[in-house]
Design a protein around this motif. Structure first.
Motif, PDB file in Angstrom:
ATOM      1  N   GLN A   1       0.832  -1.220   0.000  1.00 19.73           N
ATOM      2  CA  GLN A   1       0.000   0.000   0.000  1.00 19.73           C
ATOM      3  C   GLN A   1       0.860   1.262   0.000  1.00 19.73           C
ATOM      4  OE1 GLN A   1      -3.435   0.205  -0.155  1.00 19.73           O
ATOM      5  NE2 GLN A   1      -3.126  -1.954  -0.651  1.00 19.73           N
ATOM      6  N   ILE A   2       2.082   1.133   0.531  1.00 23.55           N
ATOM      7  CA  ILE A   2       2.954   2.307   0.673  1.00 23.55           C
ATOM      8  C   ILE A   2       3.659   2.537  -0.660  1.00 23.55           C
ATOM      9  CG2 ILE A   2       4.903   3.303   1.933  1.00 23.55           C
ATOM     10  CD1 ILE A   2       4.048   1.565   4.339  1.00 23.55           C
ATOM     11  N   GLY A   3       3.200   3.549  -1.382  1.00 26.72           N
ATOM     12  CA  GLY A   3       3.709   3.800  -2.731  1.00 26.72           C
ATOM     13  C   GLY A   3       2.941   3.037  -3.797  1.00 26.72           C
ATOM     14  N   ALA A   4       1.742   2.551  -3.467  1.00 26.77           N
ATOM     15  CA  ALA A   4       0.951   1.776  -4.434  1.00 26.77           C
ATOM     16  C   ALA A   4       0.654   2.599  -5.681  1.00 26.77           C
ATOM     17  CB  ALA A   4      -0.354   1.318  -3.781  1.00 26.77           C
ATOM     18  N   THR A   5       0.741   1.968  -6.856  1.00 25.55           N
ATOM     19  CA  THR A   5       0.439   2.629  -8.122  1.00 25.55           C
ATOM     20  C   THR A   5      -0.921   2.154  -8.633  1.00 25.55           C
ATOM     21  OG1 THR A   5       1.549   0.893  -9.376  1.00 25.55           O
ATOM     22  CG2 THR A   5       2.877   2.792  -8.746  1.00 25.55           C
TER      23      THR A   5
ATOM     24  N   SER B   1      12.033   0.322  -4.413  1.00 22.70           N
ATOM     25  CA  SER B   1      11.535  -0.286  -5.652  1.00 22.70           C
ATOM     26  C   SER B   1      11.981   0.518  -6.864  1.00 22.70           C
ATOM     27  CB  SER B   1      10.005  -0.379  -5.635  1.00 22.70           C
ATOM     28  OG  SER B   1       9.439   0.852  -6.065  1.00 22.70           O
ATOM     29  N   GLN B   2      11.769  -0.078  -8.024  1.00 24.44           N
ATOM     30  CA  GLN B   2      11.922   0.626  -9.296  1.00 24.44           C
ATOM     31  C   GLN B   2      10.808   1.686  -9.405  1.00 24.44           C
ATOM     32  OE1 GLN B   2      14.067   0.235 -12.061  1.00 24.44           O
ATOM     33  NE2 GLN B   2      15.391  -1.012 -10.758  1.00 24.44           N
TER      34      GLN B   2
ATOM     35  N   VAL C   1       8.268   8.379   0.285  1.00 23.12           N
ATOM     36  CA  VAL C   1       7.544   7.101   0.299  1.00 23.12           C
ATOM     37  C   VAL C   1       8.420   6.012   0.930  1.00 23.12           C
ATOM     38  CG1 VAL C   1       6.371   5.387  -1.125  1.00 23.12           C
ATOM     39  CG2 VAL C   1       6.241   7.794  -1.744  1.00 23.12           C
ATOM     40  N   ASP C   2       9.720   6.041   0.602  1.00 28.19           N
ATOM     41  CA  ASP C   2      10.653   5.098   1.234  1.00 28.19           C
ATOM     42  C   ASP C   2      10.652   5.325   2.750  1.00 28.19           C
ATOM     43  OD1 ASP C   2      12.673   3.158   1.562  1.00 28.19           O
ATOM     44  OD2 ASP C   2      14.290   4.557   1.096  1.00 28.19           O
ATOM     45  N   ARG C   3      10.652   6.601   3.154  1.00 27.44           N
ATOM     46  CA  ARG C   3      10.607   6.882   4.599  1.00 27.44           C
ATOM     47  C   ARG C   3       9.359   6.258   5.221  1.00 27.44           C
ATOM     48  NH1 ARG C   3      10.971  12.768   7.127  1.00 27.44           N
ATOM     49  NH2 ARG C   3       9.839  13.256   5.214  1.00 27.44           N
ATOM     50  N   ALA C   4       8.222   6.379   4.549  1.00 27.13           N
ATOM     51  CA  ALA C   4       6.994   5.804   5.102  1.00 27.13           C
ATOM     52  C   ALA C   4       7.123   4.283   5.224  1.00 27.13           C
ATOM     53  CB  ALA C   4       5.803   6.177   4.212  1.00 27.13           C
ATOM     54  N   GLY C   5       7.723   3.651   4.210  1.00 25.38           N
ATOM     55  CA  GLY C   5       7.936   2.201   4.267  1.00 25.38           C
ATOM     56  C   GLY C   5       8.868   1.825   5.405  1.00 25.38           C
ATOM     57  N   ARG C   6       9.940   2.599   5.559  1.00 23.62           N
ATOM     58  CA  ARG C   6      10.907   2.333   6.632  1.00 23.62           C
ATOM     59  C   ARG C   6      10.266   2.527   8.008  1.00 23.62           C
ATOM     60  NH1 ARG C   6      16.498   3.268   5.556  1.00 23.62           N
ATOM     61  NH2 ARG C   6      16.972   3.289   3.342  1.00 23.62           N
ATOM     62  N   ASP C   7       9.485   3.621   8.145  1.00 26.95           N
ATOM     63  CA  ASP C   7       8.845   3.887   9.436  1.00 26.95           C
ATOM     64  C   ASP C   7       7.907   2.729   9.814  1.00 26.95           C
ATOM     65  OD1 ASP C   7      10.168   6.295   9.517  1.00 26.95           O
ATOM     66  OD2 ASP C   7       8.397   7.538   9.107  1.00 26.95           O
ATOM     67  N   ARG C   8       7.164   2.250   8.810  1.00 26.58           N
ATOM     68  CA  ARG C   8       6.233   1.151   9.052  1.00 26.58           C
ATOM     69  C   ARG C   8       6.995  -0.112   9.438  1.00 26.58           C
ATOM     70  NH1 ARG C   8       2.312   0.089  11.496  1.00 26.58           N
ATOM     71  NH2 ARG C   8       1.089  -1.703  10.868  1.00 26.58           N
TER      72      ARG C   8
ATOM     73  N   LYS D   1      -1.780   0.841 -11.327  1.00 24.90           N
ATOM     74  CA  LYS D   1      -1.745  -0.430 -12.066  1.00 24.90           C
ATOM     75  C   LYS D   1      -1.387  -1.633 -11.186  1.00 24.90           C
ATOM     76  CE  LYS D   1      -0.447   1.427 -16.616  1.00 24.90           C
ATOM     77  NZ  LYS D   1       0.774   1.652 -17.403  1.00 24.90           N
ATOM     78  N   GLY D   2      -1.401  -1.433  -9.857  1.00 22.63           N
ATOM     79  CA  GLY D   2      -1.164  -2.571  -8.967  1.00 22.63           C
ATOM     80  C   GLY D   2       0.286  -2.792  -8.601  1.00 22.63           C
ATOM     81  N   GLY D   3       1.134  -1.856  -8.950  1.00 19.30           N
ATOM     82  CA  GLY D   3       2.545  -1.988  -8.596  1.00 19.30           C
ATOM     83  C   GLY D   3       2.916  -1.091  -7.428  1.00 19.30           C
ATOM     84  N   VAL D   4       4.196  -0.784  -7.340  1.00 23.66           N
ATOM     85  CA  VAL D   4       4.719   0.012  -6.240  1.00 23.66           C
ATOM     86  C   VAL D   4       5.750   0.989  -6.792  1.00 23.66           C
ATOM     87  CG1 VAL D   4       6.317  -0.133  -4.278  1.00 23.66           C
ATOM     88  CG2 VAL D   4       4.341  -1.640  -4.359  1.00 23.66           C
ATOM     89  N   ARG D   5       5.731   2.227  -6.274  1.00 23.90           N
ATOM     90  CA  ARG D   5       6.780   3.193  -6.572  1.00 23.90           C
ATOM     91  C   ARG D   5       7.318   3.696  -5.235  1.00 23.90           C
ATOM     92  NH1 ARG D   5       8.193   7.030 -10.685  1.00 23.90           N
ATOM     93  NH2 ARG D   5       9.069   8.911  -9.781  1.00 23.90           N
ATOM     94  N   ARG D   6       8.410   3.068  -4.801  1.00 28.37           N
ATOM     95  CA  ARG D   6       9.000   3.417  -3.503  1.00 28.37           C
ATOM     96  C   ARG D   6      10.483   3.661  -3.745  1.00 28.37           C
ATOM     97  NH1 ARG D   6       6.277  -0.625  -0.537  1.00 28.37           N
ATOM     98  NH2 ARG D   6       8.093  -1.933  -0.785  1.00 28.37           N
ATOM     99  N   LEU D   7      10.773   4.812  -4.344  1.00 27.64           N
ATOM    100  CA  LEU D   7      12.155   5.142  -4.717  1.00 27.64           C
ATOM    101  C   LEU D   7      13.009   5.341  -3.466  1.00 27.64           C
ATOM    102  CD1 LEU D   7      11.640   7.636  -7.676  1.00 27.64           C
ATOM    103  CD2 LEU D   7      12.385   5.248  -7.782  1.00 27.64           C
ATOM    104  N   ALA D   8      14.251   4.894  -3.557  1.00 27.64           N
ATOM    105  CA  ALA D   8      15.159   4.941  -2.419  1.00 27.64           C
ATOM    106  C   ALA D   8      15.265   6.349  -1.849  1.00 27.64           C
ATOM    107  CB  ALA D   8      16.538   4.457  -2.836  1.00 27.64           C
ATOM    108  N   LEU D   9      15.171   6.461  -0.527  1.00 27.75           N
ATOM    109  CA  LEU D   9      15.377   7.700   0.233  1.00 27.75           C
ATOM    110  C   LEU D   9      14.361   8.797  -0.114  1.00 27.75           C
ATOM    111  CD1 LEU D   9      19.315   7.840   0.220  1.00 27.75           C
ATOM    112  CD2 LEU D   9      17.767   6.582   1.742  1.00 27.75           C
ATOM    113  N   SER D  10      13.244   8.418  -0.719  1.00 28.58           N
ATOM    114  CA  SER D  10      12.151   9.367  -0.957  1.00 28.58           C
ATOM    115  C   SER D  10      11.237   9.385   0.267  1.00 28.58           C
ATOM    116  CB  SER D  10      11.343   8.917  -2.178  1.00 28.58           C
ATOM    117  OG  SER D  10      10.727   7.658  -1.892  1.00 28.58           O
TER     118      SER D  10
END
Ligand SMILES: [Zn+2]
Length: 415
Positions: A22-26, A88-89, A39-46, A28-37
């Motif tokens: 869900q964190i960075g969900a696109t 992610s990519q 969104v990445d912070r949200a993933g790391r915090d979780r 089309k059903g994928g993920v956009r969680r670019l390093a050190l963005s």
């Protein structure tokens, strides 16, 4: 030795994977969680919160690599590490990297449920920027940790907007106090989707990864002469693009002569001046070859260079081939690989040995720590794509093998 009655919770694993997706969900059903963005912070915090809920203590190093520790019974034993990456990519899938991290979390939760204290401490790792799509350097966190990349140079790398790695670490609050440097560890295990078609094609549930393949990379530049497309007869043409085309065909033929184990790719081509009515005078392109056997990569390199030069001479073109690097295959540790093999066999999963075609953090970690990897199939071999897909049962099988291999290693008798 663990028994097959100690099962991870496949449902909880899947729910946590879907929650992370869900964190960075696109759309089309994928993920956009670019390093050190952000969104990445949200993933790391979780991730950190879930680790702390599971009783783990989380450390962060200077490159943002995260280590979540569960103490062992014997304080003198080195930790057993396992994990992968949460970045992610730009249009990536839900499972590339996340599977290994979340399966590691599930292993920790299962040990809690079963009331097991392992002999060795355990550390679940989230490596920073595995993908390399933002700052141009893949395997960044593990590469600095392993001493392959220089830390200061890495921190100075910038994305297209000019944000450096160092400033981005500060911006998301993940420049930790620990040095980003390899520390003594007993083993490292990484579960990852295969990102290729072999396991699915052969209907195998588990890939027992024996190592990474050898590679040689080149920067190629063909230099001929720009000339008028309408007035330059064949005898006076020095067409750099025709030369490049013949070299590309050579790369493909050298690959195909090695059967299914060969890899040869030209993925980048710059044509100058790139005008439809000019015979192109300059083409720059990339060349890379890979093979599981380093001796075969040496033979490929010895064959490629003179043949390419001969093709260039026929075109009246100068060809420069700069070898960027040649890396030997990185074999994984036989004892760790064997723990993966034993776990798959004890659990009755269909399995085969496989060499990793892609780069992984594990390949760098393996330079310092006994390492093994576990692959699971992915639909149509598709990855780095929003449609990347795996079945819950496939995730569960991979996580169960990871759990058992880690447990066996952490409880092994020391000589
Ligand atoms: Zn990955």
């Amino acid at each position: 030795m663990s028994g097959t009655n100690q099962r991870i919770d496949g449902r909880r694993l899947w729910d946590s994977l879907m929650e992370m997706a869900q964190i960075g969900a696109t759309p089309k059903g994928g993920v956009r969680r670019l390093a050190l963005s952000d969104v990445d912070r949200a993933g790391r915090d979780r991730f950190r919160a879930l680790c702390e809920q599971a009783g783990l203590s989380v450390r962060v190093d200077a490159l943002g690599n995260m280590f979540a520790r569960r103490p062992g019974r014997d304080p003198n034993r080195l930790p057993v590490l396992f994990g992968s990456h949460l970045d992610s990519q730009p249009s990536g899938g839900k499972f590339d990297g996340a599977l290994g991290v979340i399966a590691g979390l599930e292993a920790m939760r299962t040990l809690n449920d079963l009331g097991i204290t392992t002999e060795a401490p355990l550390e679940l790792v989230n490596w920073t920027d595995e993908e390399g799509s933002r700052f141009g350097k893949s395997l960044m966190g593990s590469g600095v940790w392993a001493g392959i990349y220089d830390q200061a140079e890495t921190e100075a790398l910038a994305d297209l907007e000019g944000n450096t790695v160092g400033a981005s670490l500060d911006a998301i609050g993940y420049r930790g106090p620990e040095p980003a440097r390899a520390f003594p560890a007993d083993a490292y295990f990484e579960l990852h989707i295969e990102q290729g078609p072999i396991l699915e094609r052969e209907k195998k549930q588990i890939g027992i990864v024996t190592g990474g393949q050898a590679q040689v990379w080149y920067d190629a530049a063909a230099t001929g002469q720009d000339s008028h497309a309408g007035t330059t007869p064949p005898s006076t043409r020095r067409d750099a693009l025709v030369c490049a085309a013949r070299v590309i065909d050579l790369v493909d033929r050298i690959m195909r002569a090695r059967g299914e184990d060969g890899r040869g790719t030209v993925g980048q081509l710059v044509v100058v001046p790139n005008s439809r009515n000019v015979v192109p005078g300059e083409v720059r392109f990339s060349v890379e070859f890979r093979h599981p056997d380093p001796a075969e990569v040496d033979r490929i390199a010895a064959e490629f260079t003179p043949h390419a030069q001969a093709l260039a001479r026929e075109c009246g073109v100068e060809l420069s081939l700069a070898e960027l690097f040649r890396i030997p295959a990185q074999p994984f540790d036989p004892a760790c690989v064997d723990l993966v093999r034993q776990a798959a066999s004890r659990l009755g999963y269909s399995a085969r040995e496989i060499v990793s075609g892609a780069g992984h953090d594990a390949v760098y970690v393996a330079q310092h720590v006994p390492t093994a990897m576990i692959f699971t199939p992915c639909k149509d071999g598709l990855s780095h794509n929003e449609a990347e897909s795996i079945e819950p049962g496939e995730a569960e099988a991979g996580a169960q093998v990871l759990f058992e291999a880690v447990l066996a290693r952490a409880n092994r008798a020391l000589a």
